[in-house]
Design a protein around this motif. Structure first.
Motif, short mmCIF file in Angstrom:
data_model
loop_
_atom_site.label_atom_id
_atom_site.label_comp_id
_atom_site.label_asym_id
_atom_site.label_seq_id
_atom_site.Cartn_x
_atom_site.Cartn_y
_atom_site.Cartn_z
N GLY A 198 0.84 -1.21 0.00
CA GLY A 198 0.00 0.00 0.00
C GLY A 198 0.86 1.25 0.00
O GLY A 198 0.61 2.21 -0.75
N ARG A 199 1.87 1.24 0.84
CA ARG A 199 2.79 2.39 0.88
C ARG A 199 3.43 2.61 -0.47
O ARG A 199 3.57 3.72 -0.96
N LEU A 200 3.85 1.49 -1.09
CA LEU A 200 4.51 1.58 -2.38
C LEU A 200 3.58 2.17 -3.43
O LEU A 200 3.98 3.02 -4.22
N GLN A 211 3.43 5.83 -3.40
CA GLN A 211 4.60 6.44 -4.02
C GLN A 211 4.52 6.37 -5.54
O GLN A 211 4.86 7.31 -6.24
N ILE A 212 4.03 5.20 -6.01
CA ILE A 212 3.93 5.03 -7.46
C ILE A 212 2.95 6.05 -8.04
O ILE A 212 3.20 6.67 -9.06
N ARG A 213 1.86 6.25 -7.32
CA ARG A 213 0.86 7.23 -7.81
C ARG A 213 1.46 8.63 -7.83
O ARG A 213 1.22 9.40 -8.76
N MET A 227 6.21 10.74 -14.55
CA MET A 227 7.15 9.66 -14.83
C MET A 227 6.49 8.57 -15.66
O MET A 227 5.34 8.20 -15.41
N THR A 228 7.24 8.08 -16.66
CA THR A 228 6.75 6.95 -17.45
C THR A 228 7.17 5.68 -16.75
O THR A 228 8.31 5.57 -16.30
N MET A 229 6.23 4.74 -16.63
CA MET A 229 6.59 3.53 -15.90
C MET A 229 6.15 2.27 -16.62
O MET A 229 5.07 2.23 -17.23
N ALA A 257 -5.47 -1.53 -10.75
CA ALA A 257 -5.55 -0.36 -9.88
C ALA A 257 -4.59 0.74 -10.32
O ALA A 257 -4.88 1.92 -10.15
N LEU A 258 -3.45 0.36 -10.87
CA LEU A 258 -2.39 1.35 -11.10
C LEU A 258 -2.20 1.73 -12.57
O LEU A 258 -1.90 2.88 -12.89
#
Lengths: 519, 311, 323
Positions: free
Chosen positions: A191-193, A196-198, A205-207, A219-220
């Motif tokens: 969840g924490r991660l 950060q990703i969001r 940022m391109t991911m 979700a992401l």
């Protein structure tokens, strides 16, 4: 299309062949700036190989990659980093003896300008920056000077991500590739991660995101590219599809709805643990439990709750502080893995590459490693018997190998795990099977196969103990689940009572208690 | 009272607590430090034993025999000299591992009033002169000895005889001097030198190097080996090549293992430098210096040519 | 092509690379030094590489399991002087003395090897350090046993064996070759050999598969010691003496042969075929350069260059094989 920009990353007909396998098969793919693209696919579908091309670890045999319009042909990982492509790999690239801060800032250690030789590392500045990076991945409980070797796997994973983020501060990262970032994380850490990703995504940022967790992808990610046998078979917008369709596309068939696995009719206790205190367990942490024949028992808990320590202590891999082990009701003395193996107990460790396999050696060598007596006579090996056994087990477990001589380092994670399983199943001596995170980094298809296999092994009367951080895995697989919290057996949940809330509240019970005690 | 005088005080108290006569005898006897090269070498082992025997016979001095780990451990030998200076010995008898490197610690010893005697290998005269120090040399003439041994071979072969040399460690003073002696004999008797190589004083290496020389020059008639260990290796190579009796060999040192080979004619000659005697002569010289005499120059020690006739 | 045969092809290529280097060297020397290719000289080379070949065969076991043995030269001296003492004991029949001497040498070698293996594995000390200690112990022991004297006067039957030939090939070399063949069988065809490779690659995985690596490691070092004992006997028979300072630096030649032969210093990868080729390269080089009349100092430089070149080539080949 709202996207008018030219793609930041464009692959055109990229291929890569490894001995015996076409790992990447003519992939053409565009990634728009700021987009978050998932790479999905079964084990060995080519996701890791594709990432290795992007990271400069391997070079494509044919095809072309372009980054922001420029030809992108990294010869080394450093080239990739310089070009702004940062990859967080499944395997850790941390230096275990160095501190967290040193690992995070390895490429650009802050130096004090007025040092006598002009290059003294500024430790205070380093700590400050490291703390900032750690905070970005929510790892505030780790001090920057802690040696990396003292961290748990989940913590290492977060440090690895933080390190990739350190690059974007200074070298202007343009593409961040995350390869199975949550495979080792608890839900809370994941969840924490995600937060950060969001945030990173919001900053433009391109991911590229690789995960077996379909829920995470939906979700992401904006879009998902599906790979099968090295080739790109489909790309779809996550908004326009749903998990079942994605899985269907990944495996090329539709998966039957998952029925719970569970074991057979439980028999007598095959493994009884009495008063076991693994290394590092608390004073009141003596474990008492039993696993019966034909039963699949789960061991749940947060990272650091002592699950791995418990199974390693039972197996004799690490010495226990106290406790006795009984096999079929008779006490056995286990001081080393050898004693455990003799007693019919075996363990699939959580790090199959470091502890389960001799990676550079052949499938044959790894398959027979624990049962060499069965393929030798008076100390002389019988190569024909070895090859036959290896082929038979590969067939039984549907392991994809080109032959008994193929080095296991060339295999995908799922097939490697099957080799480890084959190692223990050979010769039918293993009556108690302990598995620590058996499906970590393994794709949906192979996972289902391993679940089915475990069900079958239980049906045959083996006692099975599974450690897993994935609750759906445990609830799907087990007859009952033991929950550890801070080294203490916090409770047991039977199948009829399975619920994530029940298990999680037990897993957290000791942590909230401690919270009350210290404040 | 500073720490050093304090410790000296304790030392003196210790000495005084001994029975007075014994203590006095102990104190009166001059102490001679004998610094050798590697005690792993039979030659120096002989030297040490000879020295101990000699001192027991003399009865008027105390000997501290010291050796280093290997022939080339120059650092170790310098440390030994420095230790002896610290122990305030009366004289040092030294077989230097290097003819130049040992000069500076020896100069320090001379300044500390310690009498010095150089044995075995000659210290570099020019370097000594620069420091205005004169040290007497007691020892054999390696060059002359080598020539004595080589002359036996030369006479047996006659002018035009084809020979090869096996040298000791490159740069070692005694090795260099022995080669000079061989070369002098070769010039005088007009021998034909085909090849000269090092075998680092070692039997096995000499065996290998010589068999290869023999392949390159099948007409070799004689071999000059810088020491007996290498001569043994050469003899075995000749045997292996089936040329026993066709090639003549000479050595140097006169170790026990060479005797049977001389007896049966496989080795023509070697030179015994009397290692045991060498140290004894050095100690005698040191005692003379302690007694007030000043010795200079080269006190040559006897050497003996060993051939089948003398054994 | 199946991967099993492609792996075999790659392995053959790896060793063939060293073989090709050896072949090139032989062709070169045959052209440059007319005496090189004579029967006598080839027999000489075989004799000259015998001791190093035996030591390197033993060393391969230690290196494959992830260790190293720096004590082989010194232990060889200790084996030789102990055997020398037994061979020259008074009042014993010749065969008995020879048997006793050989047994003594092998026992001392294996004892030192086992001590190396046990101390380094049991306490987890790098074998580099333990064997460095053993080097000094054995050298000191050899000097103590002999009081720094050379031992000689061995029975004639013992000495005769040193120069014996069969069909023009030195008997000692044939023995070394047979030993190498046996070692190869042990490494590739036995459970013990399998364990050596597996431990050299990943000791923890082997332990967690229910084995006791300690035993295998001690045994591997004992094998290294056994070969040292054999080498000592060969040395004595060839040179008919045993002195306590023999074998200085032999460990480095043996290690060089193993490494040139493509065995990885970090363990787990390599073979005795490579070791044979490595020892041959070193021997041919030393012999050929002398025949060409190259001076001692240049010869030493060339030898060093070849060692580095061989290892560089090997790592280049390994990279090619990995793709």
């Amino acid at each position: 299309m709202t996207q008018v920009n030219e793609p930041i990353l464009r692959l055109s007909g990229v291929s890569k062949r490894f001995p015996g396998v076409l790992a990447v098969d003519g992939i053409s793919l565009d990634v728009a700036p700021g987009e978050m693209l998932a790479l999905a696919g079964e084990n060995g579908a080519g996701k890791s190989s594709l990432i290795r091309l992007l990271a400069g670890i391997h070079r494509p045999d044919s095809g072309e990659m372009r980054l922001a319009g420029q030809i992108y042909a990294p010869q080394t990982p450093l080239d990739a980093i310089r070009a702004g492509v940062r990859v967080v790999h499944q395997e850790f690239n941390l230096l275990p003896a160095l501190s967290v801060a040193e690992n995070l800032l390895f490429e650009h250690l802050p130096r004090r300008r007025l040092g006598p030789i002009g290059g003294i590392v500024d430790r205070r500045e380093m700590d400050r920056r490291a703390e900032a990076l750690l905070a970005r991945v929510g790892l505030d409980e780790v001090g920057p000077r802690t040696p990396v070797e003292r961290l748990g796997i989940a913590q290492k994973q977060l440090v690895e991500i933080a390190r990739a983020l350190s690059g974007d501060l200074s070298s202007g990262g343009r593409v961040l590739v995350l390869d199975e970032p949550t495979a080792t994380l608890t839900p809370r850490e994941a969840g924490r991660l995600f937060e950060q990703i969001r945030l990173l995504k919001a900053s433009g940022m391109t991911m590229l995101y690789v995960s077996h967790h379909l829920a995470e992808i939906f979700a992401l990610c904006d879009r998902v590219a599906v790979l099968r046998n090295g080739a790109l078979v489909d790309t779809m917008r996550t908004a326009d599809t749903e998990p079942a369709a994605l899985v269907g596309s990944m495996i090329g068939r539709t998966l039957a709805t998952q029925a719970p696995i569970g074991g057979g009719t439980p028999g007598a206790p095959a493994l009884s643990v009495r008063g076991l205190r693994p290394r590092g367990s608390p004073e009141d942490g003596a474990l008492d439990f039993a696993v019966r024949e034909g039963e699949i028992v789960g061991l749940a808990g947060l990272v650091g709750a002592g699950r791995t320590e418990a199974v390693r202590a039972i197996f004799g891999a690490d010495p226990a502080i106290a406790g006795t082990i009984e096999r079929d009701g008779k006490p056995v003395r286990i001081r080393s893995p050898r004693d455990a193996v003799d007693a019919g107990i075996c363990l699939l460790t959580e790090n199959r590459k470091e502890e389960g396999l001799v990676l550079p050696m052949a499938a044959r060598v790894n398959t027979t490693l624990a049962r060499l007596k069965l393929v030798s006579r008076f100390g002389w090996l019988r190569p024909a018997a070895e090859r036959a056994e290896t082929r038979r087990l590969a067939k039984d477990l549907a392991t994809k190998i080109t032959g008994p001589e193929q080095p296991v380092i060339e295999l995908s994670g799922g097939n490697q795990q099957k080799i480890v399983l084959a190692k223990w199943l050979m010769g039918d001596k293993a009556r108690v099977l302990m598995l620590d995170e058996p499906t970590r980094g393994i794709d949906v298809g192979a996972k289902a196969e391993i679940y089915a296999l475990l069900g079958q092994l239980a049906q045959e009367g083996r006692a099975i103990l599974v450690v897993s951080s994935e609750l759906p895995e445990l609830t799907h697989l087990c007859d009952r689940i033991l929950v550890l919290s801070r080294g203490v057996l916090a409770g047991e949940v039977a199948r009829p009572d399975f619920s994530e809330e029940r298990i999680l509240s037990l897993a957290y019970s000791r942590y909230t208690q401690a919270h009350w005690q210290t404040h | 009272m500073d720490r050093r005088t304090f410790l000296a005080g304790i030392g003196a108290a210790g000495v005084l607590s001994l029975p007075a006569s014994a203590a006095w005898a102990q104190l009166k006897k001059p102490v001679v430090g004998l610094v050798m090269k590697s005690l792993a070498n039979e030659f120096f082992k002989n030297m040490q034993e000879g020295a101990l025997r000699h001192v027991e016979e003399r009865g008027d001095c105390t000997l501290i025999p010291l050796g280093i780990q290997s022939e080339t451990d120059i650092d170790g030998q310098i440390a030994l000299v420095e230790n002896l200076i610290t122990r305030k010995v009366d004289a040092i008898v030294i077989a230097p591992a290097d003819s130049r490197a040992l000069i500076s610690p020896l100069v320090r010893a001379a300044k500390a009033g310690i009498k010095l005697v150089n044995i075995d290998v000659l210290l570099d005269a020019n370097a000594l002169k620069k420091h205005h120090v004169e040290i007497v040399f007691v020892g054999p003439d390696n060059k002359e000895g080598a020539k004595m041994s080589a002359d036996v071979l030369a006479k047996a072969l006659g002018a035009g005889g084809k020979v090869v040399i096996l040298e000791g460690n490159p740069g070692a003073a005694n090795g260099v001097q022995r080669k000079e002696g061989f070369m002098e004999s070769i010039a005088q008797y007009k021998l034909d030198l085909l090849d000269s190589r090092t075998a680092h004083w070692e039997t096995e290496e000499a065996n290998t190097v010589f068999s290869n020389m023999l392949t390159a020059h099948p007409d070799i008639q004689g071999v000059m080996a810088g020491n007996d260990d290498m001569a043994i290796g050469v003899v075995k190579a000749i045997e292996a090549a089936g040329k026993k009796g066709q090639i003549k060999v000479i050595g140097f040192d006169g170790i026990a293992a060479i005797q049977p080979l001389i007896k049966n004619g496989e080795v023509l000659a070697t030179v015994d430098q009397f290692g045991a005697q060498l140290a004894a002569d050095g100690i005698d010289a040191a005692m003379k210096e302690i007694g007030g005499q000043t010795l200079t120059g080269w006190v040559k020690t006897p050497m003996k040519l060993e051939t089948a006739a003398t054994i | 092509m199946s991967s099993s045969s492609s792996a075999t092809v790659r392995r053959i290529l790896r060793e063939a690379g060293i073989g090709l280097a050896l072949l090139a060297m032989i062709v070169f020397f045959a052209a440059a030094a007319p005496d090189f290719s004579t029967h006598e000289n080839i027999s000489n080379i075989l004799t000259q590489i015998t001791i190093n070949l035996i030591l390197a065969t033993g060393m391969t076991f230690a290196i494959l399991i992830g260790g190293i043995d720096l004590s082989v030269g010194a232990v060889m001296a200790l084996c030789a002087v102990v055997a020398g003492r037994l061979l020259t004991l008074d009042g014993m029949s010749e065969p008995l003395a020879v048997a006793l001497g050989v047994a003594g040498s092998l026992a001392v070698g294996m004892g030192c090897g086992a001590a190396n293996g046990w101390i380094s594995s049991f306490w987890g000390i790098p074998s580099f350090i333990v064997t460095l200690g053993m080097l000094n112990i054995a050298r000191g022991g050899a000097l103590q046993v002999t009081n720094a004297r050379t031992i000689y006067d061995f029975p004639d039957s013992f000495n005769a064996f040193g120069t014996a030939t069969v069909l023009g090939v030195p008997v000692m070399f044939v023995i070394a070759l047979v030993l190498l063949g046996l070692g190869w069988l042990v490494l590739t065809r036995t459970v013990f050999g399998r364990m050596i490779y597996a431990i050299g690659n990943n000791e923890e995985a082997v332990r967690l598969s229910g084995h006791r690596p300690l035993l295998t490691k001690v045994l591997a070092f004992t094998v290294t010691g056994l070969f040292v004992g054999i080498a000592a006997i060969v040395y004595m028979a060839r040179l008919t003496i045993a002195n306590p300072i023999l074998g200085v630096g032999f460990e480095l030649n043996a290690i060089a042969a193993v490494i040139i032969g493509g065995t990885s210093l970090s363990g787990g990868r390599g073979s005795l075929i490579g070791t044979l080729l490595g020892a041959a390269i070193i021997g041919v080089l030393a012999n050929g350069l002398i025949l060409m009349g190259v001076s001692d100092f240049i010869r030493q430089i060339v030898t060093g260059v070849v060692i580095i070149l061989a290892v560089v080539l090997d790592s280049y080949r390994a990279r090619l094989a990995r793709g």
